[in-house]
Design a protein around this motif. Structure first.
Motif, short mmCIF file in Angstrom:
data_model
loop_
_atom_site.label_atom_id
_atom_site.label_comp_id
_atom_site.label_asym_id
_atom_site.label_seq_id
_atom_site.Cartn_x
_atom_site.Cartn_y
_atom_site.Cartn_z
N ASN A 169 6.20 -4.75 3.84
CA ASN A 169 6.76 -4.11 5.86
C ASN A 169 7.55 -5.69 6.30
N VAL B 161 -3.74 3.58 2.31
CA VAL B 161 -4.29 3.30 3.42
C VAL B 161 -3.81 4.33 4.51
N ILE C 57 -3.71 6.92 7.71
CA ILE C 57 -2.90 6.46 9.31
C ILE C 57 -3.67 7.30 9.82
N THR D 245 2.90 2.22 13.63
CA THR D 245 3.21 1.64 12.40
C THR D 245 4.23 0.29 11.63
N GLY D 246 3.30 -0.56 12.05
CA GLY D 246 4.64 -1.65 12.15
C GLY D 246 5.21 -2.77 12.37
N ASP E 76 4.56 -5.74 12.38
CA ASP E 76 5.25 -6.63 10.94
C ASP E 76 6.55 -6.76 11.22
N GLY F 51 4.56 0.83 2.07
CA GLY F 51 3.56 0.13 3.41
C GLY F 51 3.66 -0.74 3.16
N GLY F 52 2.38 -1.23 3.61
CA GLY F 52 0.93 -2.73 3.15
C GLY F 52 1.97 -3.59 4.28
N LYS F 53 1.12 -4.56 5.17
CA LYS F 53 1.88 -5.20 5.93
C LYS F 53 2.85 -6.32 5.27
N ASN G 266 0.92 -1.15 -0.43
CA ASN G 266 -0.02 0.40 -0.12
C ASN G 266 0.30 1.36 -0.42
N GLU H 62 -5.55 -10.64 6.16
CA GLU H 62 -6.47 -9.37 5.20
C GLU H 62 -6.36 -9.71 3.51
N LEU I 113 -7.54 4.07 10.92
CA LEU I 113 -7.23 3.43 9.63
C LEU I 113 -8.12 3.41 8.51
N ASP J 256 1.20 4.34 1.69
CA ASP J 256 0.03 4.68 3.19
C ASP J 256 0.91 5.73 3.65
O1 RIB Z 1 0.84 -2.97 9.71
C1 RIB Z 1 1.03 -1.64 9.22
C2 RIB Z 1 0.61 -1.00 7.90
O2 RIB Z 1 -0.77 -2.07 7.83
C3 RIB Z 1 0.87 -0.15 7.51
O3 RIB Z 1 2.15 0.19 6.86
C4 RIB Z 1 -0.43 0.04 6.59
O4 RIB Z 1 -0.51 -0.09 5.36
C5 RIB Z 1 -1.56 -0.86 6.55
O5 RIB Z 1 -1.71 -2.12 5.73
#
Ligand code: RIB
Length: 327
Positions: A43, A95, A97, A249-250, A253, A38-40, A11, A140, A107, A13
């Motif tokens: 990351n 996303v 945030i 955030t993250g 991950d 970003g995006g899980k 994603n 997800e 979010l 972010d």
């Molecule tokens: O875990 C953090 C991520 O969750 C962010 O980078 C965002 O993209 C969301 O998916």
């Protein structure tokens, strides 16, 4: 060398820092913002590569500038992005945030291209995997693709490390198929239908999840560390570093990536969780996405001297609400 394949989202972010209600034209005003990839899935893959693993990422982005930035960021960290498909079905995931004092307040997620990820995107990346290799996924990703992935890992003996977020997508099949699931305390409570209102909730939820068929459960409880529940139904509390979080955030991950990396190197679960706790604590020490370097995590984990403790639950500790029935 153990291989790690990450199946997950990419994603763009948009971090909005210190959002306040306003009396002016805009209802909400952010002190400042930061747009970054970003995006899980992305990351986790980037964090694992920085920590020294050989990693590939499977995902989907749109044919747009956001997609190109997301793929470039992952590839710059040394991740194989050959299985990230560029699709015209939708734009790259996005996303927003909203953060206040380091904590997520909301979010807003537009999955876009991520929603088109299918089993046919994933399967070719798994062909060369062998028993003992690791596949990491989040709940997800589209449910049909995730279900096929769980069937594959159960059949081949590949270890599935599952981030069960969001919890309402998690089925009993997924829980039983995963080598390990890594909910935070709110997700653990939601998975088993408990209220997250008691200090005992994480341990009760971990026990419920074992009863639902989970092989190993790690409940991330923030400043008190991680509960490790698994073999012989024992529940251990593994400590973490004491830090003042600037941005969470993250962090989950980074935890999952670090856990997989240390397991792939042969560490015992408790040692791998210590390493993951330290990595995740370092990741909250800066705003935006912070992916720690291996030397910093090794040093931090050496400073983590607190012992791991055992948590005892008596059979009376049933909680207030009976566990929910999973689909
Ligand atoms: O875990 C953090 C991520 O969750 C962010 O980078 C965002 O993209 C969301 O998916």
């Amino acid at each position: 060398m153990t291989r790690i394949v990450v199946v997950g989202e990419l994603n763009m972010d948009l971090h909005l820092f210190d959002v306040e209600r306003s009396a002016g034209q805009a209802l909400l005003v952010a002190e400042r913002y930061l747009a970054e990839p970003g995006g899980k899935g992305a990351n986790v893959a980037r964090a694992a590569a920085r920590l020294g693993a050989e990693v590939s990422l499977v995902g989907r982005v749109g044919d747009d500038e956001f997609g190109r930035s997301c793929v470039a960021a992952v590839s710059d960290d040394g991740v194989d992005t050959g299985a990230v498909t560029v699709t015209s079905d939708g734009p790259t995931g996005f996303v927003a945030i909203e953060l206040t004092r380091g904590k997520h307040r909301s979010l807003l997620f537009a999955p876009g291209a991520n929603g088109y990820l299918s089993w046919t995107d994933i399967a070719p990346s798994l062909d060369a995997l062998e028993s003992g290799d690791i596949v990491i996924a989040q709940a997800e990703i589209p449910p049909a693709a995730l279900s096929e992935l769980a069937t594959f890992t159960a059949r081949t003996g590949t270890a599935l490390f599952l981030d069960p977020a969001p919890p309402d997508r998690v089925t009993r099949q997924l829980i039983a198929a995963a080598e390990v699931i890594t909910p935070n305390r709110a997700e653990a409570a939601a998975l088993v239908g408990r209220m997250d209102d008691s200090p005992l909730t994480p341990a009760l939820a971990a026990r419920d999840l074992l009863e639902f068929g989970a092989r190993r459960v790690l409940v991330k409880t923030g400043e008190s560390g991680t509960l490790l529940a698994g073999a012989h139904r024992e529940i251990l509390e593994v400590p973490t570093l004491s830090v003042e979080p600037l941005d969470e955030t993250g962090a989950g991950d980074v935890f999952l990536a670090a856990l997989a990396v240390r397991r792939s190197e042969g560490a015992e679960w408790e040692q791998a969780v210590r390493f993951a706790n330290a990595a995740s604590a370092l990741s909250v020490a800066a705003t935006g996405l912070m992916l720690p370097e291996r030397s910093d995590v090794d040093q931090a984990v050496r400073g983590l001297e607190e012992p791991t403790t055992r948590i005892s639950l008596s059979s009376d500790n049933r909680g207030v609400i009976p566990p929910r029935t999973l689909p």
